[in-house]
Design a protein around this motif. Structure first.
Motif, short mmCIF file in Angstrom:
data_model
loop_
_atom_site.label_atom_id
_atom_site.label_comp_id
_atom_site.label_asym_id
_atom_site.label_seq_id
_atom_site.Cartn_x
_atom_site.Cartn_y
_atom_site.Cartn_z
N TRP A 59 26.63 31.61 52.31
CA TRP A 59 27.05 30.48 53.14
C TRP A 59 27.52 29.33 52.26
O TRP A 59 28.47 28.61 52.59
CB TRP A 59 25.89 30.01 54.02
CG TRP A 59 25.71 30.87 55.24
CD1 TRP A 59 24.66 31.65 55.53
CD2 TRP A 59 26.63 31.02 56.32
NE1 TRP A 59 24.84 32.31 56.72
CE2 TRP A 59 26.06 31.92 57.24
CE3 TRP A 59 27.90 30.50 56.61
CZ2 TRP A 59 26.68 32.31 58.42
CZ3 TRP A 59 28.52 30.88 57.78
CH2 TRP A 59 27.92 31.77 58.67
N SER A 92 27.74 35.61 60.45
CA SER A 92 27.94 34.54 61.42
C SER A 92 27.35 34.86 62.78
O SER A 92 26.84 33.99 63.48
CB SER A 92 29.43 34.21 61.55
OG SER A 92 30.13 35.36 62.02
N GLU A 141 31.99 37.41 54.70
CA GLU A 141 30.99 37.29 55.75
C GLU A 141 30.19 38.56 55.97
O GLU A 141 29.16 38.54 56.62
CB GLU A 141 31.66 36.90 57.08
CG GLU A 141 30.64 36.46 58.11
CD GLU A 141 31.29 36.14 59.44
OE1 GLU A 141 30.54 35.74 60.34
OE2 GLU A 141 32.51 36.30 59.56
#
Length: 963
Positions: free
Chosen positions: A156, A226, A170
């Motif tokens: 992140w 996410s 991600e």
């Protein structure tokens, strides 16, 4: 280049991996696969090799993991031992290794350790990369884990700072396969709501549906950070990956095994003590943190890791946990300075994880050093102040082999027992039950070294046998009174440590270097430091601040005196004996003359005693230096061996001729310090930085930042880890030598030294030894004994430095030069007393009022608020105040007596005095004590005569001090 924010930098802490488990077994965080990637003799297959039948049906129990198990099976059958990564490797090897082990870093998240890739690979390569590292692909096999993306906080960070040109980061590969026994694949919808974690053989139900859609076996699942969900994807997709251990918690002894042994204690006058003979030398340390009532017991008992927790438990305590609260020991003069204590922490049975056994406490957030070197148990120590200043922490934590002998350390919510101030033992030469030895600070200059002032005022001084003696005139006292009186002056009662000292005391002292047979050193009966103690009547020992030994059998006693008859007896020396100053016994309450002694000169006592021992046994200086420097003990003659025995006994390392005092040995070890070679470390980091920047493959996806962090940690590990090995090796060698040496009473210490030196550890010990912690003599040089002024000769450091030509100015035509600016004594690590003397000058003084006013006005124009330090002065009954004038001696050169030409506000009595001018527009002069705190770190102006100035001007190539 991607930068990691300071907030998350600790998450990139790189913990080295070394598979050494020397105690206890393994436990698992949850059920994990019992198969490990390690094979005793794996065979690499070639075209001519016939593949063996399947060892077992790896898919029968978990058919959903068919693909994962096949990858694992094929790797184990084709790999060779060299393919597996055993421990953290050198950074260059990590990057350049041609084997299929994608590079990455190790990170700590909570109590778990992960390997994080910095390259994107397909699913098969991710599984194999973890197996090569003897780890397994990530399994988020609890709802808490799958819903907590803090595991991926470093990504992140990268995402928040990632430029648009960097590919998406991600996704993270997992070991999950879709569906499970309890939730098989719905062939109609080609979906299910569960997964099987192939690395841990654990099923997890999902709160969403996995729609496999058009995907066909083998199925691979990737974690989308996410959305916090698993997503089916093509197994050839390139993604980052995490590796984890098959275990996440080391095995600790059972809490039921931690039991207090009540038989160790006794209650005396309402207080609990360890029973006599069972005592463990040590001290309590109360937590220094606010709102904390915790206590720590730091013992001097040498134990293994297992013995440490067992001993702590027997005392009703727990082993020392590594937690935030332990940071209180990371301070100046820490009790942990230089020595190494066991903690409650281990990684046994789970090499990547650490656990505080017996305690529910969080792991102390410090880097653990030395993991490449092996050992499963964790020890702690405090490094020197230089390291603390460089990296912001002096506390060092390191893995050690669990069978190492280190010091015990325990923690408890309260004191469970009282520590006797002194553990009386007839087997140790230490004195118990005698008065406290306290120096009177008002008599000393205390910084930068403690030195006795006004020596002329206390009595008659003598220098003989490389010692300074002070005879207190017209002063008699009991033994206790004599002991306290000498202690108040930083001295000891006279001691006759060996026959050499006794013979030396018989010799007449010299006057101006010429023997004077008419003069007798002392007369009458004088107390020595020898006595017996209440617990051990009849066992006579010396009671001093430096000598810890029994009175030797070969010293000469008065006729008819039997030292074994001592019963509350103290030893005196009879200087009226015509043959030799002989020893006698008397009741300690009798009053006798008092003579104090101390090593001559302000130096560290271990060095000063060396001089006496060398002279006593007629060892030439060049002979001693040659043997010390070369370490070749075969060159030592009998005199050298006796000299070593003498020195070891003075230091207290050896007593009763052939016994090792472990207490003193450990105390000397605590004086080791390990200065940080900051420039070498910085250069190594810079070299690694430049190399990394030259590697294009690392300048994407945060790889450069990660590897630079790892490189820095690797270099720091090399610089800091030697501390613990040296301590452990010194202790190990102590026991080996102690238990194997023959007991030759005259050369035992030499044989012990030779044994220690053979381990190659002695030189490392002395190079790390901090003599400043050794305790220095407090007696100034002999020429100050009867002087009214202190010359501070013992403090001079930079006497070879020249004056910058633009730093001084001349006062009219007087021939007086003065400094244009005050010297910053803090910067030069000197004192206000010596800053000018070190530069061949003097603290300012003035022969006339005009000169005084001129100097004052100039000094004040440069430093309006500075307290100006002038020269010392003494009160002359005829002329009033007289300058000491630091660049000449007023006692022996009366022509140079210079009266202070202005009025002095006298605030105190006594000599010598320091004259100062307080801030203000009008010239003023005040007399203050030399020991006033004001002068220690106050900037000073200096006065120079023409000679040093002319010398420096005429020698431009001479080394100069820079302001």
């Amino acid at each position: 280049m991607v930068k990691i924010t300071t907030q998350f930098a600790p998450l990139l802490t790189l913990l080295a991996i070394f598979f050494a488990t020397d105690v206890l077994g393994a436990t698992t965080r949850r059920p994990r696969a019992t198969t490990t990637p390690t094979v005793a003799k794996p065979i690499r297959r070639t075209a001519s090799t016939t593949r063996r039948p399947n060892m077992r049906n790896t898919d029968s129990s978990f058919p959903f993991c068919r693909n994962y198990n096949l990858i694992k099976k094929n790797l184990l059958e084709t790999a060779v031992p060299d393919d597996f990564v055993a421990g953290k490797r050198d950074l260059l090897l990590e990057l350049l290794d041609p084997k299929p082990t994608p590079p990455g870093i190790f990170s700590k998240k909570g109590n778990r350790i992960f390997f994080e890739s910095v390259e994107k690979v397909n699913h098969k390569a991710a599984v194999e990369a973890c197996l090569y590292r003897k780890m397994q692909l990530l399994a988020l096999d609890t709802p808490e884990e799958i819903n907590n993306n803090r595991f991926f906080i470093t990504y992140w960070v990268f995402l928040e700072n990632m430029p648009d040109s960097v590919p998406d980061m991600e996704f993270v590969w997992t070991s999950a396969a879709p569906c499970s026994k309890s939730d098989p694949l719905n062939k109609t919808t080609n979906s299910c709501s569960s997964v099987t974690w192939c690395s841990s053989k654990v099923e997890s139900r999902l709160d969403y549906t996995l729609n496999l859609g058009s995907f066909s076996p083998p199925y691979c699942l990737i974690y989308k950070i996410s959305t916090k969900q698993l997503v089916p994807t093509n197994c050839s997709f390139a993604s980052l990956f995490f590796c984890e251990l098959s275990c996440s918690k080391p095995t600790c002894p059972s809490e039921k095994m931690c039991i207090k042994d009540e038989s160790l204690f006794e209650v005396v006058d309402g207080k609990t003590y360890m029973k006599t003979g069972r005592e463990i030398r040590g001290k309590w340390e109360k937590s220094m943190l606010n709102n904390s009532d915790h206590y720590y017991f730091l013992g001097e008992k040498l134990v293994t890791w297992s013995e440490n927790w067992k001993t702590c438990c027997s005392l009703g305590l727990k082993p020392l946990p590594l937690e935030k609260i332990v940071s209180q020991f990371d301070r100046h003069n820490s009790p942990m300075q230089g020595v190494v204590y066991w903690t409650a922490m281990t990684r046994a049975g789970c090499q990547y994880q650490f656990e505080n056994c017996f305690l529910d406490s969080t792991i102390f957030p410090a880097r653990v050093f030395g993991l490449k070197e092996g050992g499963s148990c964790v020890a702690i120590s405090v490094r020197d102040s230089n390291t603390r200043a460089k990296i912001g922490a002096g506390l060092a934590v390191k893995t050690m082999v669990c069978s190492s002998k280190l010091l015990m350390a325990c923690k408890g919510p309260a004191k469970t027992f009282e520590v006797r101030e002194e553990i009386a033992s007839c087997d140790l030469p230490e004195c118990t039950g005698i008065p406290d030895c306290v120096m009177d600070d008002s008599k000393f200059l205390t910084r930068p070294l403690r030195v006795l002032l006004n020596t002329y005022s206390y009595g008659a001084w003598s220098s003989v046998c490389d010692m300074s003696f002070l005879e207190l005139k017209n002063e008699l006292g009991t033994w206790d009174e004599a002991y306290k009186r000498c202690c108040s002056l930083g001295m000891d009662l006279m001691s006759i440590q060996n026959p050499s000292k006794q013979n030396c005391m018989y010799k007449s002292p010299s006057i101006d270097g010429v023997a004077n047979p008419e003069k007798v050193l002392f007369k009458g009966h004088i107390w020595t430091s020898g006595r017996d103690v209440e617990a051990c009547r009849g066992r006579l020992r010396w009671c001093t601040g430096y000598l810890n030994d029994y009175i030797k059998k070969d010293v000469v006693w008065k006729k008819g005196v039997d030292p074994k008859s001592a019963n509350n007896s103290c030893v005196y020396i009879d200087f009226d004996d015509p043959d030799l100053p002989s020893l006698g016994l008397a009741d300690c309450s009798e009053k006798k003359q008092i003579v104090c002694e101390a090593p001559a000169g302000t130096d560290y006592r271990s060095k000063i005693h060396f001089l006496f021992c060398r002279n006593s046994f007629r060892v030439r200086q060049n002979e001693a230096r040659k043997i010390w420097n070369t370490g070749d003990m075969s060159q030592a003659g009998f005199g050298f061996k006796k000299m070593v025995q003498c020195l070891a006994e003075y230091l207290g390392l050896v007593y009763d001729s052939t016994k090792i005092n472990e207490h003193v040995y450990l105390r000397m070890m605590s004086r080791m310090f390990f200065p940080l070679n900051a420039s070498a470390m910085d250069n190594a980091i810079q070299d690694k930085n430049e190399w990394l920047m030259s590697q294009p493959s690392l300048n994407s996806a945060g790889g450069f930042t990660k590897f630079l962090t790892q490189a820095t940690e690797d270099i720091m590990d090399e610089f800091y880890s030697g501390h613990f090995q040296l301590a452990a090796e010194m202790i190990r060698q102590l026991y080996n030598c102690r238990d194997t040496l023959k007991t030759n009473v005259e050369t035992f210490a030499f044989d012990f030294l030779k044994c220690i030196a053979e381990s190659k550890v002695l030189n490392r010990f002395w190079s790390a030894y901090n003599f400043e912690l050794d305790g220095a003599s407090v007696i100034p040089l002999e020429d100050e004994f009867y002087s009214l002024c202190s010359t501070f000769q013992n403090f001079l450091q930079n006497t070879s430095l020249c004056i910058p030509t633009d730093f001084v100015a001349q006062l009219d035509q007087t021939g007086i030069f003065y400094s244009k600016l005050p010297i910053n004594v803090k910067r030069f690590r000197t004192s206000s007393y010596t800053a000018c003397l070190e530069r061949s000058g003097a603290l300012p003084y003035a022969e006339t009022k005009e000169i005084f006013d001129s100097l004052y006005n100039y000094f004040r124009s440069q430093a309006p608020n500075l307290t100006i330090i002038w020269d010392q002065a003494y009160l002359n009954n005829i002329d009033g105040f007289t300058w000491c004038a630091s660049d000449f001696d007023p006692l022996y050169d009366p022509i140079n007596h210079v009266a202070v030409p202005v009025d002095v506000v006298k605030e105190v009595s006594g000599n010598p005095l320091m004259l100062v001018s307080l801030p203000g527009p009008q010239p003023n002069l005040h007399a203050v004590p030399v020991t006033d705190e004001l002068k220690y770190e106050t900037e000073v102006f200096c006065r120079f005569s023409i000679n040093p100035v002319a010398y420096c001007l005429s020698n431009p190539g001479f080394k100069r001090w820079e302001y």
